[in-house]
Design a protein around this motif. Structure first.
Motif, PDB file in Angstrom:
ATOM      1  N   MET A 150       0.761  -1.218  -0.017  1.00 49.02           N
ATOM      2  CA  MET A 150       0.160  -0.004   0.044  1.00 49.02           C
ATOM      3  C   MET A 150       0.922   1.371  -0.076  1.00 49.02           C
ATOM      4  SD  MET A 150      -3.012   1.073  -0.428  1.00 49.02           S
ATOM      5  CE  MET A 150      -3.953  -0.483  -0.039  1.00 49.02           C
ATOM      6  N   HIS A 151       1.871   1.261   0.959  1.00 48.68           N
ATOM      7  CA  HIS A 151       2.563   2.410   1.060  1.00 48.68           C
ATOM      8  C   HIS A 151       3.514   2.720  -0.366  1.00 48.68           C
ATOM      9  CE1 HIS A 151       1.681   3.853   4.924  1.00 48.68           C
ATOM     10  NE2 HIS A 151       1.701   2.429   5.222  1.00 48.68           N
ATOM     11  N   GLU A 152       3.871   1.714  -0.756  1.00 53.32           N
ATOM     12  CA  GLU A 152       4.659   1.595  -2.130  1.00 53.32           C
ATOM     13  C   GLU A 152       3.642   2.332  -3.336  1.00 53.32           C
ATOM     14  OE1 GLU A 152       6.391  -2.052  -3.201  1.00 53.32           O
ATOM     15  OE2 GLU A 152       8.088  -1.639  -1.650  1.00 53.32           O
ATOM     16  N   LYS A 153       2.543   1.914  -3.207  1.00 54.17           N
ATOM     17  CA  LYS A 153       1.592   2.415  -4.403  1.00 54.17           C
ATOM     18  C   LYS A 153       1.008   3.893  -4.179  1.00 54.17           C
ATOM     19  CE  LYS A 153      -3.306   1.716  -5.503  1.00 54.17           C
ATOM     20  NZ  LYS A 153      -4.515   0.914  -5.454  1.00 54.17           N
ATOM     21  N   TYR A 154       1.156   4.235  -2.642  1.00 51.56           N
ATOM     22  CA  TYR A 154       0.923   5.651  -2.469  1.00 51.56           C
ATOM     23  C   TYR A 154       2.245   6.409  -2.721  1.00 51.56           C
ATOM     24  CZ  TYR A 154      -3.338   4.414   0.263  1.00 51.56           C
ATOM     25  OH  TYR A 154      -4.626   4.356   0.550  1.00 51.56           O
ATOM     26  N   ALA A 155       3.265   6.088  -2.729  1.00 55.91           N
ATOM     27  CA  ALA A 155       4.411   6.733  -2.985  1.00 55.91           C
ATOM     28  C   ALA A 155       4.428   6.935  -4.564  1.00 55.91           C
ATOM     29  CB  ALA A 155       5.706   6.060  -2.708  1.00 55.91           C
ATOM     30  N   TRP A 156       4.325   5.831  -5.194  1.00 53.30           N
ATOM     31  CA  TRP A 156       4.094   5.960  -6.717  1.00 53.30           C
ATOM     32  C   TRP A 156       2.983   6.967  -7.335  1.00 53.30           C
ATOM     33  CZ3 TRP A 156      -0.140   3.318  -8.929  1.00 53.30           C
ATOM     34  CH2 TRP A 156      -0.376   3.526 -10.480  1.00 53.30           C
ATOM     35  N   MET A 157       1.953   6.894  -6.512  1.00 53.76           N
ATOM     36  CA  MET A 157       0.940   7.945  -7.066  1.00 53.76           C
ATOM     37  C   MET A 157       1.198   9.447  -6.663  1.00 53.76           C
ATOM     38  SD  MET A 157      -2.416   5.926  -5.778  1.00 53.76           S
ATOM     39  CE  MET A 157      -3.421   4.838  -6.942  1.00 53.76           C
ATOM     40  N   LEU A 158       1.852   9.731  -5.519  1.00 55.50           N
ATOM     41  CA  LEU A 158       2.114  11.000  -5.158  1.00 55.50           C
ATOM     42  C   LEU A 158       3.268  11.490  -6.211  1.00 55.50           C
ATOM     43  CD1 LEU A 158       2.080  10.342  -1.248  1.00 55.50           C
ATOM     44  CD2 LEU A 158       0.671  12.123  -2.705  1.00 55.50           C
ATOM     45  N   ARG A 159       4.371  10.421  -6.489  1.00 54.48           N
ATOM     46  CA  ARG A 159       5.606  11.012  -7.357  1.00 54.48           C
ATOM     47  C   ARG A 159       5.088  11.400  -8.599  1.00 54.48           C
ATOM     48  NH1 ARG A 159       7.832   6.113  -5.257  1.00 54.48           N
ATOM     49  NH2 ARG A 159       7.423   5.149  -7.172  1.00 54.48           N
ATOM     50  N   SER A 160       3.980  10.450  -9.223  1.00 56.98           N
ATOM     51  CA  SER A 160       3.490  10.876 -10.421  1.00 56.98           C
ATOM     52  C   SER A 160       2.967  12.355 -10.490  1.00 56.98           C
ATOM     53  CB  SER A 160       2.402   9.961 -10.926  1.00 56.98           C
ATOM     54  OG  SER A 160       1.001  10.232 -10.173  1.00 56.98           O
ATOM     55  N   LEU A 161       2.469  12.851  -9.609  1.00 53.59           N
ATOM     56  CA  LEU A 161       1.958  14.210  -9.453  1.00 53.59           C
ATOM     57  C   LEU A 161       3.368  15.375  -9.510  1.00 53.59           C
ATOM     58  CD1 LEU A 161      -0.674  13.977  -6.561  1.00 53.59           C
ATOM     59  CD2 LEU A 161      -1.100  14.121  -9.107  1.00 53.59           C
ATOM     60  N   LEU A 162       4.549  14.853  -9.354  1.00 58.04           N
ATOM     61  CA  LEU A 162       5.564  15.871  -9.403  1.00 58.04           C
ATOM     62  C   LEU A 162       6.192  15.848 -10.841  1.00 58.04           C
ATOM     63  CD1 LEU A 162       7.183  14.870  -5.821  1.00 58.04           C
ATOM     64  CD2 LEU A 162       5.869  16.887  -6.587  1.00 58.04           C
ATOM     65  N   GLU A 163       5.928  15.016 -11.610  1.00 58.06           N
ATOM     66  CA  GLU A 163       6.434  14.798 -12.951  1.00 58.06           C
ATOM     67  C   GLU A 163       5.914  15.999 -13.795  1.00 58.06           C
ATOM     68  OE1 GLU A 163       5.500  11.124 -14.787  1.00 58.06           O
ATOM     69  OE2 GLU A 163       6.746  10.052 -12.944  1.00 58.06           O
ATOM     70  N   ASN A 164       6.684  16.516 -14.508  1.00 58.49           N
ATOM     71  CA  ASN A 164       6.370  17.581 -15.423  1.00 58.49           C
ATOM     72  C   ASN A 164       5.496  17.134 -16.604  1.00 58.49           C
ATOM     73  OD1 ASN A 164       7.818  19.447 -14.031  1.00 58.49           O
ATOM     74  ND2 ASN A 164       9.667  19.105 -15.220  1.00 58.49           N
TER      75      ASN A 164
END
Length: 164
Positions: A150-164
């Motif tokens: 779950m935490h790896e999934k949330y980290a991925w989702m959050l990181r995707s918001l930081l991409e240009n």
């Protein structure tokens, strides 16, 4: 380390007492990290602003609701292992690896901070996994696997918001 809940009965579930206590210590750290991340995520849900407000407000809400459920599961596993679960801010502050929020971060800073928090919880769970696996504590291994996923999934989702 907390003492057994009743003080005079030994817990015998096929795990040596020292191993069981080591697992409880790791679960207590995981509980503290999880609760600290829950508080931080909820705090950011309340205070996020900017053009991504709606997206982040809803995402943070989804995440803190799931995290709230997980702290109960972790605490109940500690109890099943015969120990008292930590539950005060002072205990959590002493056990957690997640730093408190400083100031009023903007949305991008909140996202980066939550990515770091998610990764911290994964590392805490992963560090305990080998100990639990070594002594055939399958229920703890199962809980840790679910938390890491779950935490790896949330980290991925959050990181995707930081991409240009």
């Amino acid at each position: 380390m907390n003492s057994p809940n009743n003080g005079n009965k030994m817990v015998d579930m096929g795990i040596a007492d020292d191993d069981r206590k080591q697992i409880v210590e790791g679960l207590s750290k995981l509980l503290a990290d999880s609760y600290s991340l829950y508080l931080k995520t909820h705090h950011y849900h309340w205070n996020v602003t900017g053009p991504m407000f709606q997206t982040l407000h809803l995402m943070f809400e989804t995440q803190y609701n799931e995290q709230w459920t997980s702290v109960d599961l972790i605490a109940e596993r500690i109890r099943a292992l015969g120990e008292l679960a930590p539950g005060s801010y002072a205990q959590f502050a002493a056990l957690t690896s997640i730093p408190p929020t400083v100031g009023n971060p903007n949305a991008a800073e909140m996202i980066r901070d939550l990515v770091a928090g998610q990764a911290t919880v994964v590392r805490t769970a992963r560090a305990l996994f080998l100990t639990a696996e070594k002594v055939n504590d399958q229920p703890t291994c199962d809980l840790l696997t679910q938390r890491m996923q779950m935490h790896e999934k949330y980290a991925w989702m959050l990181r995707s918001l930081l991409e240009n």
